[in-house]
Design an enzyme around this catalytic site. Structure first.
Site, PDB file in Angstrom:
ATOM      1  CG  ASN A  11      12.958  -7.688  14.674  1.00  0.00           C
ATOM      2  OD1 ASN A  11      11.770  -7.627  14.893  1.00  0.00           O
ATOM      3  ND2 ASN A  11      13.274  -9.180  14.959  1.00  0.00           N
ATOM      4  CD1 TRP A  12      12.679  -1.202  17.304  1.00  0.00           C
ATOM      5  CD2 TRP A  12      10.491  -0.812  17.994  1.00  0.00           C
ATOM      6  NE1 TRP A  12      12.757   0.034  17.019  1.00  0.00           N
ATOM      7  CE2 TRP A  12      10.877   0.018  17.874  1.00  0.00           C
ATOM      8  CE3 TRP A  12       9.195  -0.570  18.993  1.00  0.00           C
ATOM      9  CZ2 TRP A  12      10.782   1.555  17.558  1.00  0.00           C
ATOM     10  CZ3 TRP A  12       8.730   0.432  18.673  1.00  0.00           C
ATOM     11  CH2 TRP A  12       9.615   1.900  18.270  1.00  0.00           C
ATOM     12  CE  LYS A  13      15.981  -9.540  17.650  1.00  0.00           C
ATOM     13  NZ  LYS A  13      17.444 -11.282  17.718  1.00  0.00           N
ATOM     14  CG  HIS A  96      13.568 -13.482  12.525  1.00  0.00           C
ATOM     15  ND1 HIS A  96      13.688 -13.707  13.655  1.00  0.00           N
ATOM     16  CD2 HIS A  96      13.788 -11.974  12.450  1.00  0.00           C
ATOM     17  CE1 HIS A  96      14.594 -12.966  13.946  1.00  0.00           C
ATOM     18  NE2 HIS A  96      14.967 -11.826  12.980  1.00  0.00           N
ATOM     19  CD  GLU A  98      14.617 -13.870  17.410  1.00  0.00           C
ATOM     20  OE1 GLU A  98      13.751 -12.973  17.201  1.00  0.00           O
ATOM     21  OE2 GLU A  98      16.049 -13.276  17.365  1.00  0.00           O
ATOM     22  CD  GLU A 168      17.709 -11.470  10.444  1.00  0.00           C
ATOM     23  OE1 GLU A 168      18.511  -9.971  10.513  1.00  0.00           O
ATOM     24  OE2 GLU A 168      17.017 -11.241  10.569  1.00  0.00           O
ATOM     25  N   GLY A 174      21.719 -11.835  17.907  1.00  0.00           N
ATOM     26  CA  GLY A 174      21.636 -11.605  19.538  1.00  0.00           C
ATOM     27  C   GLY A 174      22.393 -12.598  19.609  1.00  0.00           C
ATOM     28  CB  SER A 213      26.120  -9.034  16.141  1.00  0.00           C
ATOM     29  OG  SER A 213      25.156 -10.068  16.578  1.00  0.00           O
ATOM     30  N   GLY A 234      18.486  -5.762  15.126  1.00  0.00           N
ATOM     31  CA  GLY A 234      17.939  -6.083  16.373  1.00  0.00           C
ATOM     32  C   GLY A 234      18.550  -5.158  17.345  1.00  0.00           C
ATOM     33  N   GLY A 235      19.701  -6.125  18.874  1.00  0.00           N
ATOM     34  CA  GLY A 235      19.612  -5.188  19.729  1.00  0.00           C
ATOM     35  C   GLY A 235      20.542  -3.840  19.134  1.00  0.00           C
TER      36      GLY A 235
HETATM   37  C1  PEP Z   1      16.795  -9.296  13.858  1.00  0.00           C
HETATM   38  O1  PEP Z   1      16.588  -9.076  14.636  1.00  0.00           O
HETATM   39  O2  PEP Z   1      16.972  -9.925  13.282  1.00  0.00           O
HETATM   40  C2  PEP Z   1      18.553  -9.045  14.512  1.00  0.00           C
HETATM   41  C3  PEP Z   1      19.138  -9.285  13.395  1.00  0.00           C
HETATM   42  O3  PEP Z   1      19.070  -9.570  15.947  1.00  0.00           O
HETATM   43  P1  PEP Z   1      21.271  -8.517  15.972  1.00  0.00           P
HETATM   44  O4  PEP Z   1      20.744  -7.138  15.536  1.00  0.00           O
HETATM   45  O5  PEP Z   1      20.540  -7.874  17.710  1.00  0.00           O
HETATM   46  O6  PEP Z   1      21.676 -10.039  16.066  1.00  0.00           O
END
Ligand code: PEP
Length: 252
Positions: A11-13, A96, A98, A168, A174, A213, A234-235
């Protein structure tokens, strides 16, 4: 026993640029033959055309990070499921945290978006998870089942066969804090048990990703859990070496 193929999805956000996307995807595609799990990327809307151009003919699938619950109409700024299909999307993120927490998407809006995606043949990746306060209050399972059942009540249990689930925990997204493999497995097993109460085959075949994470250093242990079928990343999905190492961890 049914073998669920693992899926690692990035997920590039709201990150990326034409140049950075090309560099990242070139590396991932070049590594493709060494990766045996399914791999997907969820990219910002404006880059769908670029990503379609770069990934068509590869084994990767791509998608958007949200969509409109409406098929078309006077909804300024929204993007429909059909438009995503025009750009070759195979999957789309739905619910998601967010989107839920920053943009006020309720369980019923999430359910409507899930239905809109499936109506055009997109596979929704339905994200569920509790906040830290909810976990500390002992409400984790209740929250996750409430989020899931809002969708199941709308589309029916059979529709979950054409979807992917992602657990999640909000407190792990994040933040650098990962759910322990035991904590994650416990919730994944509860999600599968909820599905099994409605349809045993759907429960056995459902892919349930863990997100929060995920990094090269913790991916293998998470993916070794019996009910964890891959990761939503994500990251670490923005760094080619990290994302590829996570894909390798899912190969085992
Ligand atoms: C996400 O954006 O869905 C996510 C899990 O981010 P991260 O891996 O950065 O926690």
């Amino acid at each position: 026993m049914f073998m669920r193929k693992k899926l690692v999805a990035g997920n590039w956000k709201m990150f990326g640029s034409l140049q950075r996307n090309a560099l990242l995807l070139d590396r991932i595609v070049a590594a493709g033959s060494g990766i045996s799990c399914d791999v997907a990327v969820f990219v910002p809307f404006p880059y769908l055309g670029q990503v379609q151009g770069l990934l068509t003919g590869s084994s990767l699938v791509w998608g958007a990070q949200t969509l409109s619950e409406f098929a078309e109409g006077a909804y300024t700024g929204e993007v429909s499921a059909g438009m995503l299909r025009d750009f070759g999307c195979g999957l789309v993120l739905v619910g998601h945290s967010e989107r839920r927490n920053l943009f006020g998407e309720s369980d019923s809006v999430v359910a409507a978006k899930f239905a809109a995606a499936q109506a055009v043949g997109l596979v929704p990746v339905l994200c569920v998870g509790e906040t830290l306060a909810e976990r500390e209050a002992g409400a984790t399972f209740e929250v996750v089942v409430r989020q899931l059942s809002a969708v199941v009540d709308r589309v029916g249990i059979a529709a979950m066969n054409k979807a992917v689930l992602a657990y999640e925990p909000v407190w792990a997204i994040g933040t650098g804090v990962t759910a322990s493999p035991h904590q994650a497995q416990e919730v994944h097993a509860a999600v599968r048990a909820y599905l099994a109460g409605l349809d045993g085959v759907v429960a056995e075949e459902a892919r349930i990703l863990y997100g929060g994470s995920v990094k090269p250093g913790n991916a293998a242990e998470l993916f070794a859990q019996p009910d964890i079928d891959g990761g939503l990343v994500g990251g670490a999905a923005l760094v080619a070496d990290d994302f590829l190492a996570i894909c390798q961890a899912a190969n085992r």
